[in-house]
Design a protein around this motif. Structure first.
Motif, PDB file in Angstrom:
ATOM      1  N   GLU A  26     -18.560  54.372  83.933  1.00  0.00           N
ATOM      2  CA  GLU A  26     -17.494  53.590  84.558  1.00  0.00           C
ATOM      3  C   GLU A  26     -17.973  52.183  84.892  1.00  0.00           C
ATOM      4  OE1 GLU A  26     -14.380  53.901  88.274  1.00  0.00           O
ATOM      5  OE2 GLU A  26     -15.643  55.624  87.810  1.00  0.00           O
ATOM      6  N   VAL A  27     -17.172  51.193  84.475  1.00  0.00           N
ATOM      7  CA  VAL A  27     -17.490  49.790  84.722  1.00  0.00           C
ATOM      8  C   VAL A  27     -16.726  49.333  85.958  1.00  0.00           C
ATOM      9  CG1 VAL A  27     -17.323  47.446  83.780  1.00  0.00           C
ATOM     10  CG2 VAL A  27     -17.846  49.358  82.249  1.00  0.00           C
ATOM     11  N   LYS A  28     -17.448  48.824  86.946  1.00  0.00           N
ATOM     12  CA  LYS A  28     -16.812  48.335  88.173  1.00  0.00           C
ATOM     13  C   LYS A  28     -16.204  46.955  87.927  1.00  0.00           C
ATOM     14  CE  LYS A  28     -18.003  48.236  93.078  1.00  0.00           C
ATOM     15  NZ  LYS A  28     -19.149  48.383  93.992  1.00  0.00           N
ATOM     16  N   SER A  29     -16.947  46.093  87.215  1.00  0.00           N
ATOM     17  CA  SER A  29     -16.424  44.767  86.868  1.00  0.00           C
ATOM     18  C   SER A  29     -17.182  44.216  85.668  1.00  0.00           C
ATOM     19  CB  SER A  29     -16.563  43.806  88.051  1.00  0.00           C
ATOM     20  OG  SER A  29     -17.921  43.544  88.314  1.00  0.00           O
ATOM     21  N   ALA A  30     -16.506  43.347  84.926  1.00  0.00           N
ATOM     22  CA  ALA A  30     -17.119  42.672  83.772  1.00  0.00           C
ATOM     23  C   ALA A  30     -16.597  41.243  83.768  1.00  0.00           C
ATOM     24  CB  ALA A  30     -16.743  43.384  82.480  1.00  0.00           C
ATOM     25  N   LYS A  31     -17.500  40.283  83.754  1.00  0.00           N
ATOM     26  CA  LYS A  31     -17.090  38.881  83.851  1.00  0.00           C
ATOM     27  C   LYS A  31     -17.898  38.015  82.911  1.00  0.00           C
ATOM     28  CE  LYS A  31     -14.829  35.673  86.280  1.00  0.00           C
ATOM     29  NZ  LYS A  31     -13.749  35.361  85.374  1.00  0.00           N
ATOM     30  N   VAL A  32     -17.191  37.322  82.005  1.00  0.00           N
ATOM     31  CA  VAL A  32     -17.825  36.328  81.140  1.00  0.00           C
ATOM     32  C   VAL A  32     -17.773  35.014  81.920  1.00  0.00           C
ATOM     33  CG1 VAL A  32     -17.647  35.054  78.973  1.00  0.00           C
ATOM     34  CG2 VAL A  32     -17.116  37.496  79.026  1.00  0.00           C
ATOM     35  N   ILE A  33     -18.897  34.323  82.023  1.00  0.00           N
ATOM     36  CA  ILE A  33     -18.964  33.079  82.801  1.00  0.00           C
ATOM     37  C   ILE A  33     -18.421  31.922  81.956  1.00  0.00           C
ATOM     38  CG2 ILE A  33     -20.486  31.510  84.086  1.00  0.00           C
ATOM     39  CD1 ILE A  33     -20.169  34.449  85.246  1.00  0.00           C
ATOM     40  N   MET A  34     -17.475  31.186  82.559  1.00  0.00           N
ATOM     41  CA  MET A  34     -16.808  30.079  81.863  1.00  0.00           C
ATOM     42  C   MET A  34     -17.253  28.727  82.440  1.00  0.00           C
ATOM     43  SD  MET A  34     -15.028  31.581  79.723  1.00  0.00           S
ATOM     44  CE  MET A  34     -13.630  32.521  79.213  1.00  0.00           C
ATOM     45  N   ASP A  35     -17.280  27.731  81.582  1.00  0.00           N
ATOM     46  CA  ASP A  35     -17.573  26.372  82.022  1.00  0.00           C
ATOM     47  C   ASP A  35     -16.363  25.833  82.778  1.00  0.00           C
ATOM     48  OD1 ASP A  35     -17.444  23.348  81.721  1.00  0.00           O
ATOM     49  OD2 ASP A  35     -19.472  23.751  80.989  1.00  0.00           O
ATOM     50  N   ARG A  36     -16.582  25.327  83.982  1.00  0.00           N
ATOM     51  CA  ARG A  36     -15.469  24.850  84.815  1.00  0.00           C
ATOM     52  C   ARG A  36     -14.696  23.700  84.181  1.00  0.00           C
ATOM     53  NH1 ARG A  36     -18.365  24.040  90.256  1.00  0.00           N
ATOM     54  NH2 ARG A  36     -19.396  26.016  90.016  1.00  0.00           N
ATOM     55  N   GLU A  37     -15.406  22.812  83.497  1.00  0.00           N
ATOM     56  CA  GLU A  37     -14.751  21.630  82.949  1.00  0.00           C
ATOM     57  C   GLU A  37     -14.045  21.881  81.622  1.00  0.00           C
ATOM     58  OE1 GLU A  37     -17.775  18.586  83.175  1.00  0.00           O
ATOM     59  OE2 GLU A  37     -18.013  19.129  85.290  1.00  0.00           O
ATOM     60  N   THR A  38     -14.688  22.640  80.722  1.00  0.00           N
ATOM     61  CA  THR A  38     -14.114  22.824  79.385  1.00  0.00           C
ATOM     62  C   THR A  38     -13.307  24.115  79.260  1.00  0.00           C
ATOM     63  OG1 THR A  38     -16.037  24.004  78.554  1.00  0.00           O
ATOM     64  CG2 THR A  38     -16.065  21.603  78.340  1.00  0.00           C
ATOM     65  N   GLY A  39     -13.548  25.085  80.167  1.00  0.00           N
ATOM     66  CA  GLY A  39     -12.846  26.364  80.068  1.00  0.00           C
ATOM     67  C   GLY A  39     -13.422  27.273  78.988  1.00  0.00           C
ATOM     68  N   ARG A  40     -14.496  26.830  78.332  1.00  0.00           N
ATOM     69  CA  ARG A  40     -15.149  27.638  77.292  1.00  0.00           C
ATOM     70  C   ARG A  40     -16.177  28.575  77.902  1.00  0.00           C
ATOM     71  NH1 ARG A  40     -17.495  25.317  71.848  1.00  0.00           N
ATOM     72  NH2 ARG A  40     -18.912  26.918  72.537  1.00  0.00           N
TER      73      ARG A  40
END
Length: 88
Positions: A26-40
């Protein structure tokens, strides 16, 4: 257990990342980190597994494995060290 996942494909989303790890428990959370300025995507993320056992199994199986043509770096996340804020 909190897991660092590096060298992700820039096309990978939070839900794609969760699917990769869900095979191990079971996965509690999964987060890909994004660049604040470009959204990439910055090409790395964090996954939190419900149990230590599932987390260790995921690290063993996925570290060095290839997803979307990229060899993943997977290990236990280290607590972020406090860095002084930049003065502008």
């Amino acid at each position: 257990m909190n897991i660092y996942v590096g060298n992700l494909s820039y096309r990978m989303s939070d839900s794609d990342l969760e699917k990769v790890f869900a095979k191990f428990g079971e996965v509690k959370s999964a987060k890909v980190i994004m660049d604040r300025e470009t959204g990439r995507s910055k090409g790395f993320g964090f996954v939190e597994m419900m149990t230590e056992l599932a987390g260790n199994e995921a690290i063993e199986s996925l570290n060095g494995s290839e997803i979307e043509g990229r060899s993943l770096r997977v290990n236990e996340a280290k607590p972020r060290e406090e860095r002084p804020r930049r003065q502008y």
